[in-house]
Each structure stands twice: as structure tokens, then as C-alpha cells.
Design an enzyme around this catalytic site. Structure first.
Site, PDB file in Angstrom:
ATOM      1  CG  HIS A   1      -2.035  -1.001   1.086  1.00 45.25           C
ATOM      2  ND1 HIS A   1      -3.302  -0.676   0.658  1.00 45.25           N
ATOM      3  CD2 HIS A   1      -2.047  -2.344   1.285  1.00 45.25           C
ATOM      4  CE1 HIS A   1      -4.045  -1.761   0.621  1.00 45.25           C
ATOM      5  NE2 HIS A   1      -3.310  -2.798   1.001  1.00 45.25           N
TER       6      HIS A   1
ATOM      7  CG  ASP B   1       0.101   9.552   0.423  1.00 46.33           C
ATOM      8  OD1 ASP B   1       0.071   8.400   0.865  1.00 46.33           O
ATOM      9  OD2 ASP B   1      -0.645  10.460   0.808  1.00 46.33           O
TER      10      ASP B   1
HETATM   11  C1  GDG Z   1      -1.912   3.830   3.163  1.00 49.42           C
HETATM   12  C2  GDG Z   1      -0.939   4.595   2.264  1.00 49.42           C
HETATM   13  C3  GDG Z   1      -2.692   4.588   0.524  1.00 49.42           C
HETATM   14  C4  GDG Z   1      -8.499  10.539   7.561  1.00 49.42           C
HETATM   15  N1  GDG Z   1      -8.773  11.344   8.579  1.00 49.42           N
HETATM   16  C5  GDG Z   1      -9.928  10.913   9.118  1.00 49.42           C
HETATM   17  C6  GDG Z   1     -10.363   9.823   8.392  1.00 49.42           C
HETATM   18  N2  GDG Z   1      -9.449   9.601   7.420  1.00 49.42           N
HETATM   19  C7  GDG Z   1      -9.527   8.525   6.421  1.00 49.42           C
HETATM   20  C8  GDG Z   1      -9.716   9.082   5.028  1.00 49.42           C
HETATM   21  C9  GDG Z   1      -9.076   7.991   4.180  1.00 49.42           C
HETATM   22  C10 GDG Z   1      -8.023   7.392   5.111  1.00 49.42           C
HETATM   23  O1  GDG Z   1      -8.318   7.823   6.412  1.00 49.42           O
HETATM   24  C11 GDG Z   1      -6.630   7.849   4.756  1.00 49.42           C
HETATM   25  O2  GDG Z   1      -6.280   7.228   3.575  1.00 49.42           O
HETATM   26  P1  GDG Z   1      -4.905   7.493   2.812  1.00 49.42           P
HETATM   27  O3  GDG Z   1      -4.959   6.822   1.518  1.00 49.42           O
HETATM   28  O4  GDG Z   1      -4.737   8.941   2.692  1.00 49.42           O
HETATM   29  O5  GDG Z   1      -3.727   6.962   3.750  1.00 49.42           O
HETATM   30  P2  GDG Z   1      -3.410   5.712   4.763  1.00 49.42           P
HETATM   31  O6  GDG Z   1      -4.650   4.986   5.106  1.00 49.42           O
HETATM   32  O7  GDG Z   1      -2.683   6.299   5.886  1.00 49.42           O
HETATM   33  O8  GDG Z   1      -2.369   4.680   4.156  1.00 49.42           O
HETATM   34  C12 GDG Z   1      -1.712   5.439   1.306  1.00 49.42           C
HETATM   35  C13 GDG Z   1      -3.554   3.747   1.459  1.00 49.42           C
HETATM   36  O9  GDG Z   1      -2.768   3.012   2.381  1.00 49.42           O
HETATM   37  C14 GDG Z   1      -4.407   2.770   0.697  1.00 49.42           C
HETATM   38  O10 GDG Z   1      -3.638   1.841   0.003  1.00 49.42           O
HETATM   39  O11 GDG Z   1      -3.530   5.424  -0.225  1.00 49.42           O
HETATM   40  O12 GDG Z   1      -0.828   6.080   0.415  1.00 49.42           O
HETATM   41  O13 GDG Z   1      -0.065   5.382   3.056  1.00 49.42           O
HETATM   42  O14 GDG Z   1      -9.986   7.016   3.843  1.00 49.42           O
HETATM   43  O15 GDG Z   1     -11.049   9.266   4.772  1.00 49.42           O
HETATM   44  N3  GDG Z   1     -11.512   9.181   8.668  1.00 49.42           N
HETATM   45  C15 GDG Z   1     -12.251   9.637   9.706  1.00 49.42           C
HETATM   46  N4  GDG Z   1     -11.866  10.675  10.461  1.00 49.42           N
HETATM   47  C16 GDG Z   1     -10.724  11.339  10.214  1.00 49.42           C
HETATM   48  O16 GDG Z   1     -10.401  12.298  10.935  1.00 49.42           O
HETATM   49  N5  GDG Z   1     -13.394   9.026   9.995  1.00 49.42           N
END
Ligand code: GDG
Length: 733
Positions: free
Chosen positions: A166, A382
Site C-alpha cells: 500500500h 504517498d
Molecule cells: C496507506 C498509504 C494509501 C483521515 N482522517 C480521518 C479519516 N481519514 C480517512 C480518510 C481515508 C483514510 O483515512 C486515509 O487514507 P490514505 O490513503 O490517505 O492513507 P493511509 O490509510 O494512511 O495509508 C496510502 C492507502 O494506504 C491505501 O492503500 O492510499 O498512500 O499510506 O480514507 O477518509 N476518517 C475519519 N476521520 C478522520 O479524521 N473518519
């Protein structure tokens, strides 16, 4: 039905305790959503850590939790606080995470953490092995479990293993820093299918595999001894429909139903009609580029004063790994920057940055997505970044502007966003201005394109595509295995051999009878090979022929004293056991003065490569060159030769790390047929490893036993995996 199981660091539920009552709460993250459809539909089990310190939890509670998980078709891996500390906080988050995100200066190389990482990966693998049955598939997730695929494969060879990373896979120049780089790649190569978010990560992985192990890679298949491994990119999507539904709900709420946050947002806009909001959401992580983003916002307010009092940045920074020094320092820096900017540009009625250092409930997230005019998503690295997709999905009326870092995997799919370099503060400041002044029509056209794409390729499609490829990986492997000479097939071939009376045996040399050496002259036969050849040639019924691209002087010297026939230079020359060299095909060399300078130019530009001049061919060798450069130059050379030499009757042959040019009409197939000369052989066997041997496999009579050494596609009837396997078979004959 074939089951598909999931292995990830965490199970898709968190434990909720209310007084004495313990229950499970389903996670709503992207991975949990995408995988739920898979492991439930395919009747599998989800294997992962249950979130408890196994030493600290009371045995009855531990049992109760395990039962709750079991009811959800989950199997818990038990970890204690020390394991979590060393494996998760330590190796995963202090070594792999910074290194794979190019923060080499933050990467810790600690042996105790590495040992714990191995031991805990083994725990996950053991839990999976307990569940897996032959014929099942298993999908392993992410950087915490890089060793698990190999650990499963070695115990369960008949299970199809998928792995998805990921986070980014870094370039070799960064990856090579890791002291355990070979072990990590080996761990991943236990999978039959390896998935990344983008093609860039995939090609970095290929480059590491090539450089560290020298395995052959053709298109997206890696040839590893007895297996073919598929790698591909699968850009992860979101649950699009869920975001649409929730955004519609938020839009329909009456004032009394609205959340406090939503009411505040409404109030902000009511204060003045030209007010705008910019949104920034991340975990507070150094990879997310938060300080640069804040500085760029400060620069924007400085450079475009007309927006002061009118534009606010809502910055949601979700606390993360706050026990780690680098994260504490980052928090301090972010707090200070927010203070500076608010101090410099704020007033009684205006706060430039609204800063939330906490997680918000999901419905608040949707309110932010639907209310903010611009999303500013500018990580310095990212893997994908799902927030960008969620923002775009939630824009029901197609307005809004996404400013996106080119360093996020998601940028590859969202070319309609304003793409910026996340360290270029000036460019970011200008992009904020561009976003805020962008005509509605342009916003709509950009966002609607992106929405269509993320609707089509949502998280369910992503999971389905991976599963389809897993099936494909299984099929490729079984096609390969079908041609592979197993122990029982080898016995059958030997029995048939023993029952025959007049045999023709064609043996290629390099890569078939002998291992490749960096310097071709060092690959002379060893004692074992001499004894194999002697044994074969002592048998009166055998006519043994070494059929090679090598020059006749070398082979004559190496096989002096053996009763073998030699066919050299791909069939230009032949020498029977008791005879002189004769030319099988008339050739001329008048093309050589044209080709040599072209090759010399490639030698000059490709360190480690050299030209071998044979009597009737010129060979450019690049085995000693840097692998990727060698492959690249080989393609260029072929191209150049084809362009310059189309009028000559020449053949350009691609061997194993060589490009050979020779007169047309000469090949091992023609030579082998001339050699057979319609004699009544009742057993013909031919072994060879590369492209030049394919002529022989194609031309020999159908009943011939043709054997390709290696995994790649072939016309041969059978495959053997290595030189050692060839020698093993010949010893039985
Ligand atoms: C990995 C990789 C890759 C965020 N703040 C809150 C909240 N979120 C949710 C968002 C989103 C998720 O968290 C963050 O997703 P990302 O894709 O930005 O990053 P990660 O989950 O850290 O990590 C990344 C991912 O895996 C998938 O393969 O995209 O690059 O690092 O869904 O909505 N949700 C709530 N409150 C918050 O304050 N409820």
C-alpha cells in the site's frame, strides 16, 4: 469453491468495551471495505492482530474476544507489547516506512527490530498456514508483512499467494541501503502475484529484483527457478457509492439536524458571499508535506493579499505515532507554523487556519468534503492517497478544485487536478490562486472526468481485478508446471531412452550443460560434465552432438578426447567424431565492416559490454553490464541494426545477454536437420536454453524429446529449471 483468505496487520474490527460488555466494531477504512467483499464472498478467513497486548489481557477476556472474531470469520494473531514495539513501531514504522517514503535520514537500522520483524511475520504466516488448504488463495497486505508470502509458500506450495503493497516501493538507490534488502525481496517473491498502486513502484521493484538476484524479467513476469511470479499495478479505489450517498444525506439535512461543525461552516459562508474554504486532511506524518503546505499557504496570503479575510484553510491533522521523536518534532513545527500564519494574517473576525489535531467522525469528514471549495493534498510521498479520491467523489455538483502533489500515487490517475511539486512553495501558492479563481465550467469539466474514473474503478473493482490476476498467476504457473519434467516424467523419458537402439542427442552448451560466467572463456567444462559426456558417448547407440553458438576452436579444445560431434557458430561449422571441420552452409563476411563500428559504438556507451568476433558472426555481450542499461541498449542496438542492415541477408539473434549478428539462413534447426540426414534414429533428444535453440525445437521431428532449460515461453515439449537439472537427467541416461 476455492477460498480466498486475507492476511493483514490488523483485523477489520476494533474491540469496543462498555463496562463488562465487549463487542466488535467494524472498521470503515478502504481496505476493510474492499476486502470484506472478497473474504466473505470467497468463504475465507481474515488473519491479523486483534489489537490486544496478549500478555496484559485477562485469559477469559482474550478467549471472549477470540470467539467474537471467530464469529466474524477472523483468526487472531496474538502479539505482546514487546513484539508490537519492536515489529510494528520498530522495524515497520522506523525502518520500512521512512525508507520506502525516501526519508532515508529517519530510517533506523536496528538488528533487534529486524529479528522481531522476522519472528512476528512468522507468527502471521503460521496462523495463515493453519487455515490454508491446498488449492486456496491468500492475499497478504502491506509493508508490515513483507516476509509472509515466502513463509507461506515454503510450507504451502499449492496455495496461490497474492501480496499488495500500500506504500511506495522506492528506487533501487534507496532500497539498497537496507541491510536486509535481499531477505525482503525474497520474502515478497514468495507471492505468485505482487501488486502495487502504480507502475513506477512496480518498475522500481523489478529493478531491485534484477540487480539483487539477476532473475530474468519479461514484461511483468519474473522467472525464479521453479516459478513464474506476476507483478502488476492496481491503483486502489474507494467505495464511491458510499461517498455519494453520504454526501446526498449531508446535503438534505435541515438546520436542526446539522452537526455543530456543519453549522459553523454555514456561518462562515454566511458572513460574506465571497468566502472560500480550502481543505487539508492527513495523518500527522512527515511524508504528508504539512509544513511545506502551511508555508505555501502563508506565501499565498502574502502574495495575493486580496484573499486575506476571505480564505480559510481547514487543516485536519490526525494524531499518529506520537511517541516517535520525528513525529513529536513535526507536531511542534506544525503548531508553530499555524501560530505564525494566524498571528501574521488573522484578525478578530478572521482566522486563516482552522487547525484540528484529532480524528473527526466520518460524517464530519463528508461535511468538510462537500463544503470546501479546494482540497490541498500535497504529500512529499504517498503510496496512493485516498483522501483525494474521496474529496472528488463527494463533489456532487462537480464543482471544486483538487490541488495534488505529483508525489502521490493518485496523481497518476488524476491528471485533471492541478498537479504541483510539494516542495515548490511558490508553485503551490500560485496554484491556490488559480484554484480560487478557476471558472465554474472549468472546475466542472476537470472534476467530472475524475469522478467518472473513480466511479468506474472503485475499491470493489480494484479487489476484483486483483483476484482475477491471482487466478491468472495460478494459470500461468500451471501451464509452466505442465511442461516441467517431474521425477516421474523423467523416469518415463529415461525408460524410453533405454528402450531405443539408435539415438541422436543434441546438447546446447552455455546455460544448458554449463553455467554462465561473466567472462565466456571461463565457462569450460568441469569434471562432472566431462564424466557425463564420456558416459553418454561410451554408449555405442548414442550419437552425441554439442550444438552451440561458440566458435569451433574453443569447443574443439574443450571437448578434445571426447567422441562427440560438434556444430559451432549456430550451424556454420560441423565436425564429426572422426572427421575434419566442414562448412554446413556457405557464408560470407562482407557485412562485418558495416556492423562492427555500430557495435563498437555500443561498447563505448555501455560499460562492461564487449564484442566477440566469431568466424561468421559478431556478438555483443552485455552480461557484465548494469542489467537495465544492458537491456535498454540491447533494444537500441537491435533497432539500429534493423534500420541499417535491412538490405543484407543477416539475422539478428537475441541470446542470453547477447545480441548476435550473422548471415541469414544459418541456425541450429537447419544444422540439426542436415546432421540427421534422414538416418533412422529412433530416439532424438535436444536440450537448449535460449532463443537460438528454439530453431532446433521447431525443426526437429515431432517425436523428438525437446527440452527448454528455464521458465520462459518455448516451442519445446518440456522444461527443466536449471543446468543442474539437465545434468541430473543426463546422468540417468
Ligand atoms: C496507506 C498509504 C494509501 C483521515 N482522517 C480521518 C479519516 N481519514 C480517512 C480518510 C481515508 C483514510 O483515512 C486515509 O487514507 P490514505 O490513503 O490517505 O492513507 P493511509 O490509510 O494512511 O495509508 C496510502 C492507502 O494506504 C491505501 O492503500 O492510499 O498512500 O499510506 O480514507 O477518509 N476518517 C475519519 N476521520 C478522520 O479524521 N473518519
Amino acid at each position: 469453491m476455492q477460498k480466498i483468505h486475507i492476511v493483514s496487520n490488523r483485523l477489520p474490527f476494533s474491540i469496543k468495551e462498555e463496562g463488562e460488555k465487549v463487542s466488535l466494531e467494524a472498521s470503515v477504512g478502504g481496505l476493510a471495505t474492499g476486502m470484506k467483499s472478497i473474504y466473505k464472498d470467497y468463504g475465507g478467513t481474515w488473519i491479523g492482530w486483534n489489537g490486544l497486548d496478549s500478555d496484559a489481557v485477562a485469559p477469559e477476556k482474550g478467549k471472549e474476544v477470540d470467539t467474537l472474531f471467530k464469529n466474524e470469520k477472523c483468526a487472531s494473531v496474538q502479539l505482546n507489547a514487546e513484539e508490537i514495539n519492536l515489529f510494528y513501531e520498530g522495524f515497520s514504522n522506523r525502518t520500512i516506512w521512512p525508507l520506502f517514503h525516501y526519508f532515508t535520514q529517519f530510517a533506523d537500522f536496528n538488528n533487534a527490530n529486524w529479528e522481531a520483524y522476522k519472528a512476528v511475520n512468522q507468527k502471521f504466516a503460521d496462523a495463515a498456514i493453519e487455515t490454508l488448504e491446498d488449492g486456496d488463495s491468500v492475499w497478504v497486505h502491506d509493508y508490515q508483512l513483507l516476509l509472509v508470502p515466502e513463509m507461506i509458500k515454503s510450507k504451502k506450495p499449492n496455495v496461490t499467494v497474492g501480496f499488495f503493497l500500500h506504500i511506495p516501493f522506492p528506487s533501487y538507490e534507496v532500497f539498497r541501503i537496507l541491510p536486509w534488502r535481499k531477505e525482503i525481496i525474497q520474502g515478497m517473491l514468495g507471492a505468485d502475484l505482487i501488486g502495487f498502486h502504480t507502475y513506477d513502484y512496480e518498475r522500481h521493484f523489478f529493478s531491485c529484483v534484477r540487480r539483487l538476484f539477476g532473475y530474468e524479467i519479461s514484461f511483468n513476469q519474473i522467472y525464479v527457478e521453479e516459478r513464474i511470479i506476476l507483478a502488476d499495478s492496481f491503483p486502489m479505489g474507494i467505495d464511491y457509492d458510499k461517498f455519494i450517498k453520504c454526501s446526498q444525506n449531508v446535503g438534505m439535512k435541515s438546520i436542526t439536524e446539522k452537526s455543530e461543525l456543519h453549522k459553523e461552516l454555514d456561518k462562515y459562508f454566511l458572513a460574506s458571499p465571497d468566502r472560500k474554504l480550502i481543505l487539508s486532511i492527513d495523518r500527522l506524518d512527515y511524508t504528508k508535506g504539512i509544513p511545506n503546505r502551511l508555508k505555501a499557504f502563508g506565501r499565498f496570503l502574502e502574495k495575493y493579499p486580496e484573499f486575506r479575510q476571505k480564505v480559510t484553510l481547514i487543516m485536519l491533522a490526525v494524531p499518529s505515532r506520537d511517541q516517535v521523536d520525528h513525529y513529536q518534532l513535526l507536531k511542534k513545527e506544525v503548531d508553530e507554523l499555524v501560530g505564525q500564519i494566524n498571528g501574521a494574517y488573522g484578525s478578530i473576525n478572521y482566522t486563516p487556519i482552522w487547525y484540528f489535531y484529532r480524528a473527526l467522525p466520518f460524517k464530519n469528514l463528508i461535511e468538510l468534503y462537500t463544503s470546501c471549495d479546494v482540497a490541498l493534498i500535497t504529500p512529499v510521498r504517498d503510496g496512493m492517497n485516498l483522501v483525494a479520491k474521496e474529496y472528488v467523489a463527494s463533489r456532487l455538483n462537480n464543482t471544486g478544485v483538487l490541488i495534488l502533489s505529483e508525489m502521490a500515487g493518485v496523481a497518476k490517475e488524476m491528471g485533471e487536478a492541478l498537479i504541483i511539486n510539494p516542495v515548490d512553495e511558490e508553485e503551490m501558492a500560485d496554484s491556490i490562486n488559480q484554484a480560487l479563481t478557476m471558472p465554474i465550467e472549468e472546475q466542472k469539466s476537470r472534476i467530472s472526468f475524475m469522478r467518472e474514473r473513480i466511479q468506474r474503478y472503485d475499491v470493489f473493482k480494484w479487489a476484483d481485478e486483483f483476484v482475477k490476476s491471482l487466478k491468472k498467476a495460478e494459470d500461468i504457473q500451471s501451464v509452466f508446471l505442465a511442461k516441467r519434467i517431474t521425477k516421474s516424467l523423467a523416469e518415463k523419458l529415461v525408460t524410453k531412452y533405454k528402450g531405443s537402439k539408435k539415438r541422436a542427442i543434441f546438447l546446447d552448451y552455455d546455460g544448458t550443460l554449463a553455467h554462465f560466467k561473466k567472462n565466456p572463456q571461463d565457462a569450460m567444462p568441469d569434471d562432472e560434465l566431462h564424466s557425463i559426456i564420456k558416459n553418454l558417448t561410451d554408449n555405442e547407440a548414442n550419437t552425441v552432438t554439442i550444438i552451440s553458438g561458440r566458435d569451433r576452436y574453443t569447443l574443439e579444445k574443450w571437448f578434445a578426447g571426447h567422441k562427440v560431434n560438434l556444430i559451432c557458430e549456430h550451424g556454420v561449422w560441423m565436425r564429426k567424431v572422426s572427421g575434419d571441420w566442414e562448412m554446413l552452409t556457405a557464408v560470407n563476411n562482407n557485412w562485418m565492416p558495416n556492423v562492427r563500428p555500430i557495435m563498437e559504438n555500443f561498447v563505448d556507451r555501455t560499460p562492461g559490454s564487449f564484442i566477440e568476433e566469431k568466424n561468421y558472426s559478431l556478438v555483443w555481450h552485455f552480461r557484465k553490464s548494469e542489467p537495465e542499461q544492458g537491456e535498454l541498449r540491447a533494444n537500441e542496438l537491435k533497432d539500429e541494426l534493423n534500420t541499417h542492415l535491412s538490405n543484407h541477408n543477416l539475422e539478428i539473434m537475441e541470446g542470453n545477454k547477447v545480441i548476435e549478428v550473422k548471415s541469414g539462413g544459418i541456425n541450429k534447426g537447419v544444422a540439426a536437420l542436415k546432421f540427421l540426414n534422414n538416418e533412422p534414429y529412433d530416439y532424438i533428444i535436444a536440450l537448449g536454453d535460449d532463443w537460438t535453440d528454439e530453431f532446433m525445437f521447431r525443426e526437429l521431428p515431432e517425436e523428438a524429446v525437446t527440452i527448454k532449460v528455464g521458465m520462459t515461453h518455448t516451442k519445446a515439449a518440456y522444461k527443466l529449471e536449471s543446468v543442474d537439472a539437465v545434468r541430473g537427467l543426463l546422468k540417468k541416461m
